[in-house]
Scaffold this motif. Structure first.
Motif, PDB file in Angstrom:
ATOM      1  N   UNK A 170      43.211  33.974  45.996  1.00  0.00           N
ATOM      2  CA  UNK A 170      41.781  34.149  45.736  1.00  0.00           C
ATOM      3  C   UNK A 170      41.493  35.503  45.089  1.00  0.00           C
ATOM      4  N   UNK A 171      42.149  36.544  45.572  1.00  0.00           N
ATOM      5  CA  UNK A 171      41.926  37.869  45.005  1.00  0.00           C
ATOM      6  C   UNK A 171      42.426  37.960  43.560  1.00  0.00           C
ATOM      7  N   UNK A 172      43.472  37.199  43.244  1.00  0.00           N
ATOM      8  CA  UNK A 172      44.014  37.210  41.876  1.00  0.00           C
ATOM      9  C   UNK A 172      43.232  36.282  40.940  1.00  0.00           C
ATOM     10  N   UNK A 173      42.558  35.297  41.523  1.00  0.00           N
ATOM     11  CA  UNK A 173      41.775  34.324  40.746  1.00  0.00           C
ATOM     12  C   UNK A 173      40.325  34.378  41.229  1.00  0.00           C
ATOM     13  N   UNK A 174      39.791  35.567  41.194  1.00  0.00           N
ATOM     14  CA  UNK A 174      38.509  35.884  41.841  1.00  0.00           C
ATOM     15  C   UNK A 174      37.360  35.001  41.356  1.00  0.00           C
ATOM     16  N   UNK A 175      37.232  34.819  40.059  1.00  0.00           N
ATOM     17  CA  UNK A 175      36.079  34.081  39.532  1.00  0.00           C
ATOM     18  C   UNK A 175      36.059  32.638  40.012  1.00  0.00           C
ATOM     19  N   UNK A 176      37.226  31.992  39.989  1.00  0.00           N
ATOM     20  CA  UNK A 176      37.287  30.592  40.441  1.00  0.00           C
ATOM     21  C   UNK A 176      36.967  30.486  41.926  1.00  0.00           C
ATOM     22  N   UNK A 177      37.557  31.374  42.717  1.00  0.00           N
ATOM     23  CA  UNK A 177      37.320  31.340  44.158  1.00  0.00           C
ATOM     24  C   UNK A 177      35.867  31.686  44.491  1.00  0.00           C
ATOM     25  N   UNK A 178      35.267  32.604  43.735  1.00  0.00           N
ATOM     26  CA  UNK A 178      33.868  32.963  43.958  1.00  0.00           C
ATOM     27  C   UNK A 178      32.930  31.805  43.640  1.00  0.00           C
ATOM     28  N   UNK A 179      33.275  31.059  42.601  1.00  0.00           N
ATOM     29  CA  UNK A 179      32.448  29.915  42.238  1.00  0.00           C
ATOM     30  C   UNK A 179      32.404  28.906  43.391  1.00  0.00           C
ATOM     31  N   UNK A 180      33.536  28.723  44.037  1.00  0.00           N
ATOM     32  CA  UNK A 180      33.593  27.841  45.207  1.00  0.00           C
ATOM     33  C   UNK A 180      32.809  28.453  46.373  1.00  0.00           C
ATOM     34  N   UNK A 181      32.998  29.754  46.587  1.00  0.00           N
ATOM     35  CA  UNK A 181      32.352  30.437  47.706  1.00  0.00           C
ATOM     36  C   UNK A 181      30.831  30.435  47.586  1.00  0.00           C
TER      37      UNK A 181
END
Length: 282
Positions: free
Chosen positions: A213-224
């Motif tokens: 998640x930290x390395x793929x922040x934008x994708x994980x944030x979109x989910x969050x």
């Protein structure tokens, strides 16, 4: 290899959603584990752990004190306030000496926020006028006049200003000024009955999920963002950064010391068993 089902609990909040995204969506290898997720508020997860009805779960550090004989803490997944944490908010500012005489809405009797409040005021729960309500209803309790002060957690720590409320105290800031340490709020715990090897394997999977998640922040944030209860993406990003960072990957010596100090002070106040011992997955 036969599959192994693991019940997994985390809260419906942006930081947990961000942390567990890669695991939930199978972005990382899960080995022979199949995860059955329970997404519930932290107090519900605390109660599941106290009844030993969940294998791996986010829980309050205060609750861990009550289940340490059956669960072991992971070295990853910490939610620690680095000079910030649960906040006491009200329609107008109250001084510390006034607060212990006011009705305070809290998000649960087993939360680390409650323990921090009690340490701050130097009083046990039975000596305070507390109103227990779901964490997302604390604001309403204050706004409707049901409580004088609200103890807010999760994204409420930054969104209270949008509701026109005043900050009475930031318990994370108070703890930092008092101890020099981050405030340990939540962690991930695993049932001891699963055995040492499985505990280590599950910890590795959770750590990989956080790192992804930290390395793929934008994708994980979109989910969050789906779990942000209407706050703007910029605030979600800010909130996630507060509680998912390098210390979330590994407590480190300072993080472990913070937990030990938090629990030691709880023992002194008589809020946890004096014989409790903290154990981490190594």
């Amino acid at each position: 290899m036969n599959s192994v089902e693991i019940t997994l609990g985390h809260s419906p909040d942006a930081d947990d959603a961000f942390m567990f995204y890669a695991l939930s969506q199978k972005k990382i290898p899960l080995g022979n584990y199949i995860f059955k997720e329970t997404i519930s508020d932290i107090e519900t997860l605390n109660n599941l752990a106290m009844d030993e009805k969940i294998d791996l779960t986010a829980l309050s550090i205060y609750t861990y004190c009550k289940v340490a004989d059956r669960y072991v803490l992971m070295n990853c997944g910490a939610s620690m306030g680095e000079g910030y944490g649960p906040r006491l908010v009200a329609k107008h500012k109250f001084e510390k000496k006034e607060m212990s005489q006011k009705k305070i809405a809290i998000p649960g009797l087993h939360t680390s926020a409650l323990l921090a409040l009690c340490l701050y005021l130097g009083k046990r729960p039975k000596n305070l006028d507390l109103m227990v309500c779901p964490f997302d209803q604390v604001f309403m309790a204050v706004e409707m006049g049901s409580a004088d002060i609200g103890l807010v957690i999760h994204e409420g720590q930054i969104s209270y200003l949008q509701r026109g409320l005043e900050l009475c105290e930031d318990l994370g800031w108070w703890w930092k000024q008092t101890t020099g340490l981050p405030l340990p709020l939540g962690g991930n715990a695993i049932r001891r009955a699963l055995g040492v090897q499985r505990c280590r394997e599950l910890q590795s999977i959770v750590r990989q999920s956080i790192e992804w998640a930290l390395k793929n922040r934008n994708e994980a944030l979109q989910y969050a963002q789906k779990y942000s209860r209407g706050i703007e993406p910029a605030l979600t990003d800010q909130f996630v950064a507060m509680y998912v960072n390098e210390r979330t990957i590994d407590y480190g010596p300072e993080g472990k010391e913070a937990i030990l100090q938090f629990i030691a002070q709880a023992k002194m106040l008589g809020m946890v068993d004096p014989d409790i011992q903290v154990e981490f997955v190594e």
